[in-house]
Design a protein around this motif. Structure first.
Motif, mmCIF file in Angstrom:
data_model
loop_
_atom_site.group_PDB
_atom_site.id
_atom_site.type_symbol
_atom_site.label_atom_id
_atom_site.label_comp_id
_atom_site.label_asym_id
_atom_site.label_seq_id
_atom_site.Cartn_x
_atom_site.Cartn_y
_atom_site.Cartn_z
ATOM 1 N N ASP A 154 68.716 13.602 44.742
ATOM 2 C CA ASP A 154 69.576 12.442 44.971
ATOM 3 C C ASP A 154 70.566 12.677 46.101
ATOM 4 O O ASP A 154 71.719 12.209 46.063
ATOM 5 C CB ASP A 154 70.326 12.071 43.682
ATOM 6 N N GLY A 155 70.138 13.423 47.124
ATOM 7 C CA GLY A 155 70.971 13.641 48.301
ATOM 8 C C GLY A 155 71.941 14.793 48.205
ATOM 9 O O GLY A 155 72.664 15.073 49.173
ATOM 10 N N TRP A 156 71.959 15.492 47.067
ATOM 11 C CA TRP A 156 72.865 16.629 46.873
ATOM 12 C C TRP A 156 72.061 17.926 46.802
ATOM 13 O O TRP A 156 70.927 17.935 46.312
ATOM 14 C CB TRP A 156 73.692 16.453 45.605
ATOM 15 N N LEU A 157 72.675 19.022 47.260
ATOM 16 C CA LEU A 157 71.973 20.287 47.391
ATOM 17 C C LEU A 157 72.507 21.344 46.425
ATOM 18 O O LEU A 157 73.710 21.395 46.136
ATOM 19 C CB LEU A 157 72.112 20.819 48.825
ATOM 20 N N GLY A 158 71.578 22.190 45.954
ATOM 21 C CA GLY A 158 71.927 23.366 45.157
ATOM 22 C C GLY A 158 71.234 24.583 45.732
ATOM 23 O O GLY A 158 70.062 24.500 46.138
ATOM 24 N N ASP A 159 71.915 25.715 45.776
ATOM 25 C CA ASP A 159 71.431 26.898 46.492
ATOM 26 C C ASP A 159 71.672 28.142 45.648
ATOM 27 O O ASP A 159 72.788 28.370 45.179
ATOM 28 C CB ASP A 159 72.200 26.996 47.817
ATOM 29 N N SER A 160 70.627 28.934 45.442
ATOM 30 C CA SER A 160 70.787 30.194 44.701
ATOM 31 C C SER A 160 69.689 31.168 45.076
ATOM 32 O O SER A 160 68.520 30.782 45.201
ATOM 33 C CB SER A 160 70.761 29.953 43.190
#
Length: 248
Positions: free
Chosen positions: A100-106
Motif C-alpha cells: 500500500d505504498g509503504w516500505l519495510g526493510d529487514s
C-alpha cells in the motif's frame, strides 16, 4: 529533511514490515546445506505476493532480485545464485517489501549447519550490536548514542564496523533522511524525535571494516576476505521508546 510519521502512518509501515518479518520467520528453518539463495529469493517473492506486497528492490536501479543474498565475506547487496549453500557458511538475507505504498526493510544473518566458533561469535555480537543500538533509539537521544553503542560493543570484541554502507530513514521511499554510519560519538548527531522511522542495520566484520565492490557494481565484500554479518530492523521512535516494526 526528516519526515515525521503519524501514528496511523507508523501502523501502515508496520504492515509492510510484518510481511518482511514473516518472510524471515518462514525461511529460517529452511536454510540448511544444499539450499540455494535463488530458492530463498523465490520463496520471499511468493510470500510477499501471498500478502499482497511486492519486493521493492526488484527493479530498483536495475537490481533484478527480490532479496540480497550475502554469504561469508559478502557484506551486502550480493546477488542470489544457484550455488548451494554449504555446511559452515553464514549468509545474510536482506529484503524490502512494499505494501500500500509503504516500505519495510529487514536483514538477517543465518548459520548454515554447524559453523565455526568465530562465525558464531560474529553473529552473536552483531545481533547484540543491533539490540544495543535499538535501546538508545529514544526521543531526546541523538543518533550518536545509537551508533556509539554499536561501535563500542563491536570493537571491544575485536570486530570491525562497516562505514561505507549506511542506515537510513524509510517510509514511502527507501532512502529517506537521516542516513548515517554505525559509528559515532554519544550526544552527537541528529536529535531523535517521536515519529521518526529508520533502519538500524549494523554490518560487523571479522577483520577490517574496509570493503571492495565486485565488477557487477553491487556486491560489497570485505577487503581482507574475512566474514561479515548483519542484522537489521526498521524501528519507529515513539513516546514509549523504540518500536521494532519488523519484529519477528
Amino acid at each position: 529533511m526528516i519526515i515525521l510519521k503519524s501514528k496511523q502512518e507508523i501502523e501502515a509501515i508496520r504492515k509492510s514490515c510484518q510481511v518482511v518479518a514473516e518472510c524471515h520467520r518462514t525461511i529460517a528453518p529452511l536454510i540448511q546445506p544444499g539450499i540455494t539463495t535463488n530458492e530463498i529469493d523465490r520463496i520471499f517473492e511468493e510470500l510477499m505476493a501471498k500478502y499482497g506486497a511486492t519486493p521493492y528492490q526488484k527493479g530498483y536501479r536495475g537490481y533484478r532480485y527480490a532479496t540480497c543474498a550475502s554469504p561469508n565475506d559478502v557484506i551486502a547487496h550480493g546477488f542470489p545464485s544457484d550455488t548451494p549453500l554449504k555446511e559452515g557458511d553464514i549468509v545474510t538475507i536482506d529484503t524490502v517489501a512494499e505494501l500500500d505504498g509503504w516500505l519495510g526493510d529487514s536483514a538477517w544473518s543465518y548459520a548454515v549447519g554447524q559453523i565455526s566458533p568465530t562465525a558464531e561469535k560474529l553473529m552473536r555480537v552483531t545481533k547484540e550490536c543491533l539490540d544495543l543500538g535499538i535501546e538508545q533509539a529514544r526521543p531526546g537521544n541523538r543518533l550518536g548514542d545509537v551508533t556509539n553503542a554499536i561501535q563500542q560493543h563491536a570493537e571491544r570484541q575485536g570486530f570491525g564496523v562497516v562505514r561505507d554502507l549506511l542506515a537510513h530513514g524509510i517510509g514511502r521511499d527507501l532512502h529517506e533522511a537521516p542516513t548515517y554510519m554505525h559509528v559515532g560519538k554519544p550526544g552527537k548527531g541528529v536529535l531523535l524525535k517521536e515519529g521518526m522511522v529508520f533502519t538500524i542495520e549494523p554490518m560487523i566484520t571479522e577483520g577490517t571494516y574496509e570493503l571492495v565492490i565486485d565488477s557487477d557494481g553491487w556486491t560489497a565484500r570485505t577487503l581482507d576476505g574475512k566474514l561479515s554479518a548483519q542484522y537489521e530492523h526498521t524501528i519507529a521512535i515513539t513516546a514509549e521508546g523504540p518500536q521494532i516494526l519488523t519484529a519477528q
